[in-house]
Design a protein around this motif. Structure first.
Motif, short mmCIF file in Angstrom:
data_model
loop_
_atom_site.label_atom_id
_atom_site.label_comp_id
_atom_site.label_asym_id
_atom_site.label_seq_id
_atom_site.Cartn_x
_atom_site.Cartn_y
_atom_site.Cartn_z
N LEU A 4 0.82 -1.21 0.00
CA LEU A 4 0.00 0.00 0.00
C LEU A 4 0.86 1.27 0.00
CD1 LEU A 4 -2.81 -1.36 2.35
CD2 LEU A 4 -2.66 -1.44 -0.16
N GLN A 5 0.60 2.21 0.91
CA GLN A 5 1.21 3.54 0.79
C GLN A 5 2.58 3.69 1.48
OE1 GLN A 5 -2.45 3.42 1.02
NE2 GLN A 5 -1.94 3.53 -1.16
N LEU A 6 3.11 2.59 2.01
CA LEU A 6 4.41 2.69 2.69
C LEU A 6 5.12 1.35 2.65
CD1 LEU A 6 6.38 4.35 4.49
CD2 LEU A 6 5.17 3.38 6.47
N ASN A 7 6.42 1.39 2.41
CA ASN A 7 7.23 0.18 2.54
C ASN A 7 7.85 0.17 3.93
OD1 ASN A 7 9.49 -1.69 2.47
ND2 ASN A 7 9.17 -1.78 0.27
N VAL A 8 7.39 -0.76 4.76
CA VAL A 8 7.84 -0.78 6.16
C VAL A 8 9.19 -1.47 6.31
CG1 VAL A 8 5.46 -0.78 6.97
CG2 VAL A 8 6.67 -2.97 6.74
N PHE A 9 9.75 -1.99 5.21
CA PHE A 9 10.98 -2.76 5.29
C PHE A 9 12.22 -1.97 4.91
CE2 PHE A 9 7.62 -5.97 4.15
CZ PHE A 9 7.50 -6.48 5.44
N GLU A 10 12.11 -0.66 4.89
CA GLU A 10 13.27 0.15 4.55
C GLU A 10 14.46 -0.06 5.50
OE1 GLU A 10 11.85 4.14 4.14
OE2 GLU A 10 11.17 3.82 2.08
N PRO A 11 14.24 -0.36 6.80
CA PRO A 11 15.41 -0.60 7.66
C PRO A 11 16.31 -1.74 7.19
CG PRO A 11 13.52 -0.09 9.03
CD PRO A 11 13.01 -0.21 7.62
N VAL A 12 15.72 -2.85 6.72
CA VAL A 12 16.57 -3.95 6.26
C VAL A 12 17.23 -3.60 4.92
CG1 VAL A 12 14.86 -5.32 4.94
CG2 VAL A 12 16.72 -6.46 6.15
N ILE A 13 16.54 -2.78 4.12
CA ILE A 13 17.16 -2.30 2.88
C ILE A 13 18.36 -1.42 3.21
CG2 ILE A 13 16.82 -0.86 0.83
CD1 ILE A 13 13.90 -1.77 0.78
N ALA A 14 18.17 -0.49 4.15
CA ALA A 14 19.27 0.40 4.54
C ALA A 14 20.44 -0.39 5.08
CB ALA A 14 18.76 1.40 5.59
N PHE A 15 20.18 -1.29 6.01
CA PHE A 15 21.25 -2.09 6.61
C PHE A 15 22.06 -2.81 5.55
CE2 PHE A 15 22.69 -6.28 8.03
CZ PHE A 15 23.53 -5.93 9.07
N ASN A 16 21.37 -3.45 4.62
CA ASN A 16 22.08 -4.25 3.62
C ASN A 16 22.82 -3.41 2.59
OD1 ASN A 16 21.67 -7.28 3.95
ND2 ASN A 16 19.63 -6.51 4.34
N LEU A 17 22.23 -2.30 2.18
CA LEU A 17 22.95 -1.43 1.24
C LEU A 17 24.18 -0.81 1.90
CD1 LEU A 17 20.08 0.39 -0.70
CD2 LEU A 17 21.70 -1.29 -1.61
N PHE A 18 24.02 -0.29 3.11
CA PHE A 18 25.16 0.30 3.80
C PHE A 18 26.27 -0.73 4.00
CE2 PHE A 18 22.06 3.32 6.24
CZ PHE A 18 21.82 4.02 5.06
N THR A 19 25.89 -1.92 4.44
CA THR A 19 26.87 -2.97 4.70
C THR A 19 27.56 -3.41 3.42
OG1 THR A 19 25.57 -3.78 6.59
CG2 THR A 19 27.20 -5.27 5.67
N GLY A 20 26.76 -3.67 2.38
CA GLY A 20 27.32 -4.14 1.12
C GLY A 20 28.25 -3.13 0.49
N MET A 21 27.87 -1.86 0.51
CA MET A 21 28.71 -0.84 -0.11
C MET A 21 30.00 -0.65 0.68
SD MET A 21 25.79 1.86 -1.34
CE MET A 21 26.81 2.77 -2.51
N SER A 22 29.92 -0.74 1.98
CA SER A 22 31.14 -0.64 2.79
C SER A 22 32.09 -1.78 2.49
CB SER A 22 30.78 -0.65 4.28
OG SER A 22 30.09 0.52 4.65
N MET A 23 31.56 -2.99 2.39
CA MET A 23 32.39 -4.15 2.09
C MET A 23 33.04 -4.02 0.72
SD MET A 23 30.11 -7.31 3.60
CE MET A 23 31.34 -8.54 3.17
N LEU A 24 32.26 -3.61 -0.27
CA LEU A 24 32.81 -3.49 -1.62
C LEU A 24 33.91 -2.42 -1.67
CD1 LEU A 24 29.61 -3.79 -3.84
CD2 LEU A 24 31.50 -5.42 -3.70
N ALA A 25 33.68 -1.31 -0.99
CA ALA A 25 34.70 -0.26 -0.95
C ALA A 25 35.98 -0.77 -0.31
CB ALA A 25 34.17 0.97 -0.20
N ASN A 26 35.82 -1.49 0.79
CA ASN A 26 37.00 -2.00 1.51
C ASN A 26 37.79 -2.99 0.66
OD1 ASN A 26 36.28 -0.47 3.72
ND2 ASN A 26 35.25 -2.14 4.78
N ILE A 27 37.08 -3.91 -0.01
CA ILE A 27 37.81 -4.94 -0.75
C ILE A 27 38.42 -4.39 -2.03
CG2 ILE A 27 36.51 -6.86 0.24
CD1 ILE A 27 34.99 -7.08 -2.39
#
Length: 470
Positions: free
Chosen positions: A358-381
């Motif tokens: 409907l009018q809101l995606n309540v799962f943005e926290p898991v999206i944020a966690f995974n994007l932040f984590t993944g991008m940090s890992m890729l930058a580091n490696i």
């Protein structure tokens, strides 16, 4: 030992909060409710700084449209500046995994900013009649516009860092391609011998892969400049004063130096997570290509005596607790593992996006966690791969030279001159007798030596001449 407390209240009643805490009752409840990952907001300083920047922009905008006085605006802005300067991040104690579509994160920010603002004004923490977390810090906002806007600001920052680190890897690969520009080696398809190439060509192809992914990620950044501030709860703009959206976008742009603008359709923007899916897809593409490079280098450095041994990787650490002298390709191995993780993250983000109802995606926290984590890992490696593997990589010229000039794959270069059948005959004879393609062609008088030497010269094999059309 008794810890001093202050009493705060909310919708559900009263709670004692540590007297010296900058967070308040809603943060405390969230801290107790969400014991999921053990990864707290304070481990993502980029996100905290982004939230503070959004809250500062909102305070400035609210002041400009006349709903927030100068004193409170200045105190909120000063508190936000402290967070932007990496102060008080330890007060962000909520787990990154949380219900409520990020409400707990938003309230953690609101309470820390409010209590720091109160302190700046000379009041006690919790004395919210002077600066209130909801009424003042969250004025004209909802979690549903503040949280994704802070995500966008943070992701733009993560993109900048990742692109910087990708540039380091790209430069490293380009330098290696120049260093090994004239060094012959065998190319392989299906893990079988194919035709000769130079190591420089191989590393230049690797560099091209990285550059293409840099371009894709750079193009994705523009998606995060569209924000839904002023949409409040579901995008209708309830409780946001006239002119606020435009002012907050202008203030955010001035604070960050980036061109933020308000979405044309705020109802669509409030429920939409497609930009996150697009970024995640690009990260998956990059991870797949980076992992392929790591695989190739592990395979081609196998040995040192019973493998391909075309390349020698820098020796980083002893490789075995039982086999003396063994050294493993640990840097490419960890690159592979990080890439596997990022590719898995993409599936999580796709599921989280698709399941937003409907009018809101309540799962943005898991999206944020995974994007932040993944991008940090890729930058580091990226940086690690460049400095701890690519820069120090050496070629085993002797082994590669033997491979090239004793290889049956050389017959491919003769195909335009001898024809497929005669070339197949030479290849079969070489395979059966162990002889070289070169010697068999001369023995069978299929070609004179001068012509054969020209066709099988390294320059003509690696950079073949274009045949003229008759």
């Amino acid at each position: 030992m008794t810890t001093a407390t202050r009493q705060e209240h909310d919708l559900l009643g009263y709670r004692d909060v540590p007297a010296d805490a900058y967070y308040g009752i809603q943060t405390l409840r969230a801290f107790e409710n969400f014991t999921v990952s053990g990864v707290r907001l304070n481990q993502f300083s980029t996100f905290i700084r982004a939230f503070a920047t959004v809250k500062k922009a909102a305070a400035i905008a609210n002041n400009k449209v006349g709903v927030l006085n100068d004193t409170v605006k200045d105190a909120i802005a000063a508190a936000c500046d402290d967070l932007i300067d990496n102060k008080y991040h330890d007060q962000f104690i909520v787990d990154m995994f949380q219900g409520g579509a990020g409400t707990s994160t938003n309230m953690n920010a609101n309470e820390v900013i409010a209590n720091r603002a109160l302190e700046i004004l000379g009041y006690e923490k919790g004395d919210y009649q002077h600066v209130h977390p909801n009424n003042d810090v969250n004025l004209s906002q909802s979690t549903n516009d503040a949280y994704p806007t802070a995500m966008n600001v943070a992701l733009d920052d993560y993109c900048v860092r990742l692109l910087d680190k990708m540039a380091i890897l790209h430069t490293s690969l380009k330098k290696k391609s120049v260093e090994l520009a004239d060094q012959l080696k065998m190319g392989r398809t299906h893990l079988q011998d194919a035709v000769p190439m130079t190591a420089g060509q191989e590393f230049n192809a690797f560099a091209t892969m990285i550059k293409k992914e840099m371009d894709r990620i750079e193009s994705t950044r523009a998606l995060f400049h569209e924000i839904n501030m002023g949409g409040t709860a579901i995008g209708t703009g309830l409780n946001a004063p006239a002119g606020y959206s435009e002012e907050v976008a202008k203030s955010l742009s001035e604070l960050t130096g980036r061109p933020y603008y308000i979405a044309e359709d705020l109802i669509e923007a409030t429920q939409d997570t497609s930009a996150y899916v697009a970024l995640s897809g690009n990260l998956r593409l990059f991870a797949a290509r980076l992992s392929k490079i790591a695989h190739d280098l592990r395979l081609q450095s196998s040995g040192p005596r019973a493998g391909l041994a075309q390349y020698r990787l820098p020796e980083m650490q002893p490789g075995s607790s039982i086999m003396p002298g063994k050294v493993n390709p640990v840097i490419p191995e960890v690159v592979n593992q990080a890439c596997f993780h990022v590719m898995g993250i993409d599936h999580t983000i796709a599921m989280a996006s698709e399941n937003g109802q409907l009018q809101l995606n309540v799962f943005e926290p898991v999206i944020a966690f995974n994007l932040f984590t993944g991008m940090s890992m890729l930058a580091n490696i990226c940086e690690m791969f460049a400095t701890r593997c690519i820069d120090g990589l050496m070629m085993n010229n002797e082994a590669c030279s033997v491979e090239v000039f004793n290889n049956i794959g050389l017959v491919t270069a003769l195909n335009p001159h001898l024809g497929y059948d005669a070339s197949s005959f030479v290849a079969r004879r070489a395979q059966e007798t162990g002889g070289s393609v070169y010697d068999i062609v001369l023995e069978e008088k299929l070609m004179d030596k001068e012509t054969l030497d020209d066709i099988l010269s390294p320059a003509n094999m690696v950079y073949p001449k274009v045949r003229a059309l008759l």
